[in-house]
Design a protein around this motif. Structure first.
Motif, PDB file in Angstrom:
ATOM      1  N   ARG A 262       0.694  -1.213  -0.217  1.00  0.00           N
ATOM      2  CA  ARG A 262      -0.028  -0.062   0.040  1.00  0.00           C
ATOM      3  C   ARG A 262       0.788   1.225  -0.006  1.00  0.00           C
ATOM      4  O   ARG A 262       0.402   2.138  -0.641  1.00  0.00           O
ATOM      5  CB  ARG A 262      -1.051   0.029   1.263  1.00  0.00           C
ATOM      6  CG  ARG A 262      -2.085  -0.961   1.025  1.00  0.00           C
ATOM      7  CD  ARG A 262      -3.151  -0.781   2.165  1.00  0.00           C
ATOM      8  NE  ARG A 262      -2.714  -0.761   3.364  1.00  0.00           N
ATOM      9  CZ  ARG A 262      -2.488  -1.825   4.219  1.00  0.00           C
ATOM     10  NH1 ARG A 262      -3.117  -3.152   3.671  1.00  0.00           N
ATOM     11  NH2 ARG A 262      -2.324  -1.966   5.451  1.00  0.00           N
ATOM     12  N   GLU A 263       1.821   1.126   0.799  1.00  0.00           N
ATOM     13  CA  GLU A 263       3.055   2.309   0.899  1.00  0.00           C
ATOM     14  C   GLU A 263       3.578   2.595  -0.596  1.00  0.00           C
ATOM     15  O   GLU A 263       3.732   3.708  -1.015  1.00  0.00           O
ATOM     16  CB  GLU A 263       3.932   2.404   1.844  1.00  0.00           C
ATOM     17  CG  GLU A 263       3.436   2.087   3.220  1.00  0.00           C
ATOM     18  CD  GLU A 263       2.923   3.456   3.778  1.00  0.00           C
ATOM     19  OE1 GLU A 263       3.723   4.532   3.273  1.00  0.00           O
ATOM     20  OE2 GLU A 263       1.941   3.606   4.306  1.00  0.00           O
ATOM     21  N   ALA A 264       3.790   1.473  -1.195  1.00  0.00           N
ATOM     22  CA  ALA A 264       4.468   1.484  -2.643  1.00  0.00           C
ATOM     23  C   ALA A 264       3.517   2.110  -3.528  1.00  0.00           C
ATOM     24  O   ALA A 264       3.898   2.936  -4.426  1.00  0.00           O
ATOM     25  CB  ALA A 264       4.996   0.161  -2.853  1.00  0.00           C
ATOM     26  N   SER A 265       2.447   1.409  -3.147  1.00  0.00           N
ATOM     27  CA  SER A 265       1.241   2.107  -4.356  1.00  0.00           C
ATOM     28  C   SER A 265       1.226   3.453  -4.330  1.00  0.00           C
ATOM     29  O   SER A 265       0.984   4.252  -5.233  1.00  0.00           O
ATOM     30  CB  SER A 265       0.021   1.340  -4.100  1.00  0.00           C
ATOM     31  OG  SER A 265      -1.115   1.816  -5.051  1.00  0.00           O
ATOM     32  N   GLY A 266       1.056   4.149  -3.124  1.00  0.00           N
ATOM     33  CA  GLY A 266       1.270   5.375  -2.992  1.00  0.00           C
ATOM     34  C   GLY A 266       2.155   6.476  -3.620  1.00  0.00           C
ATOM     35  O   GLY A 266       2.289   7.509  -3.978  1.00  0.00           O
ATOM     36  N   GLU A 267       3.379   5.731  -4.119  1.00  0.00           N
ATOM     37  CA  GLU A 267       4.296   6.468  -4.697  1.00  0.00           C
ATOM     38  C   GLU A 267       4.361   6.022  -6.225  1.00  0.00           C
ATOM     39  O   GLU A 267       5.410   5.924  -6.920  1.00  0.00           O
ATOM     40  CB  GLU A 267       5.489   6.110  -3.956  1.00  0.00           C
ATOM     41  CG  GLU A 267       5.987   6.300  -2.321  1.00  0.00           C
ATOM     42  CD  GLU A 267       5.530   7.633  -2.569  1.00  0.00           C
ATOM     43  OE1 GLU A 267       5.761   8.610  -3.151  1.00  0.00           O
ATOM     44  OE2 GLU A 267       5.045   7.992  -1.423  1.00  0.00           O
TER      45      GLU A 267
END
Length: 232
Positions: free
Chosen positions: A79-84
C-alpha cells in the motif's frame, strides 16, 4: 552538495524511499548542484545465491516470522509503495543474493548509469519478478544500459567490484548504519528510512543553508528600515 544513499536492491522500503527522495530533489531549487551516489548494503549477506522458496517462505522460515505477520507486512508495504506509483508483487519476487547485483551497480557507475541500474534492479525485483542473481538477467540488463558484454562477463569470471561493495558495507557500519535506506548529506546529516517527501525537502534545505551560509558585506553602511522606522 553530496548525498550518499546506502540501500539494498532486495529492500522494499529502499524503492519507496528512492521515490520519495526523488520527489523532494525534483522540487529542490539547487538540485543541479546535488550529486547522488548509491552505496551498497546487504540485508542478508549469508543468503544463498538462489533461495528455493518464495519471499513469504524466506521471511517466515529464515527470519522466524509467523506467516500471517509476513502477509500483513506485505500488504502494508504494498500500500505504501502504491502511494508512490509502484506496483509491488511479493508473490512473484525471486529471492536471491544481491551481491552481484551491487557489483553491477558499481560497474554501471563507471559508465555514468548508476541510477538507471539501481532503478531497473529495484523495479524488476519487486514489480516484475526478475531474478536479480541470474547471470542471464544481469547480462541482459547491463547491455540494455549500454555496457559491453565483455565487461559484464568479468562480474562472473572475476571478483571485480567485489571490494567496492564490501567497502560500502563496512563504511556504512562505521557510520552506525544498521538498516536501509539511509541517506547521508555531506557527511553531516543522516536520515534513516523511507521518510516522507516533506522530511527529505526539509533536510535538503537545512543542509544547503549549512553549506552556504549568508555572508553580510558592509551591512552597517547601507540605509535600511527596521521595526522602529527608517533612519534619516
Amino acid at each position: 552538495m553530496k548525498i550518499e544513499i546506502w540501500s539494498d536492491v532486495a529492500c522494499p522500503w529502499c524503492y519507496i524511499g528512492k521515490r520519495r527522495f526523488e520527489a523532494a530533489l525534483a522540487a529542490f531549487p539547487h538540485r543541479d548542484a546535488v550529486k547522488v551516489t548509491w552505496r551498497s548494503y546487504q540485508l542478508d549477506p549469508a543468503l544463498p545465491e538462489h533461495y528455493d522458496g518464495t519471499e513469504l517462505d524466506y521471511l517466515s522460515t529464515r527470519k522466524g516470522m509467523p506467516r500471517e505477520q509476513v502477509s500483513q507486512m506485505f500488504d502494508h508495504v504494498a500500500r505504501e509503495a502504491s502511494g508512490e506509483g509502484l506496483n509491488y508483487r511479493f508473490d512473484s519476487v525471486v529471492v536471491a543474493n544481491s551481491f552481484t547485483a551491487h557489483r553491477l551497480i558499481h560497474l554501471a557507475a563507471a559508465h555514468g548509469r548508476q541510477d538507471a541500474a539501481k532503478e531497473r534492479l529495484l523495479s524488476d525485483h519487486f514489480e516484475h519478478g526478475k531474478d536479480i542473481g541470474s547471470r542471464e538477467y544481469l547480462t541482459s540488463l547491463a547491455m540494455e544500459l549500454g555496457i559491453g558484454r565483455a565487461e559484464v562477463d568479468e562480474l562472473f569470471t572475476t571478483d571485480k567490484y567485489a571490494d567496492d561493495v564490501r567497502f560500502d558495507v563496512e563504511e556504512g557500519r562505521s557510520l552506525g548504519i544498521s538498516g536501509v535506506p539511509f541517506f547521508v548529506i555531506d557527511r553531516k546529516f543522516g536520515l534513516s528510512g523511507a521518510q516522507p517527501t516533506e522530511t527529505f525537502s526539509a533536510a535538503l534545505d537545512q543542509a544547503w543553508q549549512d553549506a552556504n551560509p549568508l555572508v553580510l558585506v558592509n551591512s552597517a553602511e547601507g540605509g535600511a528600515c527596521g521595526p522602529d522606522g527608517c533612519p534619516a
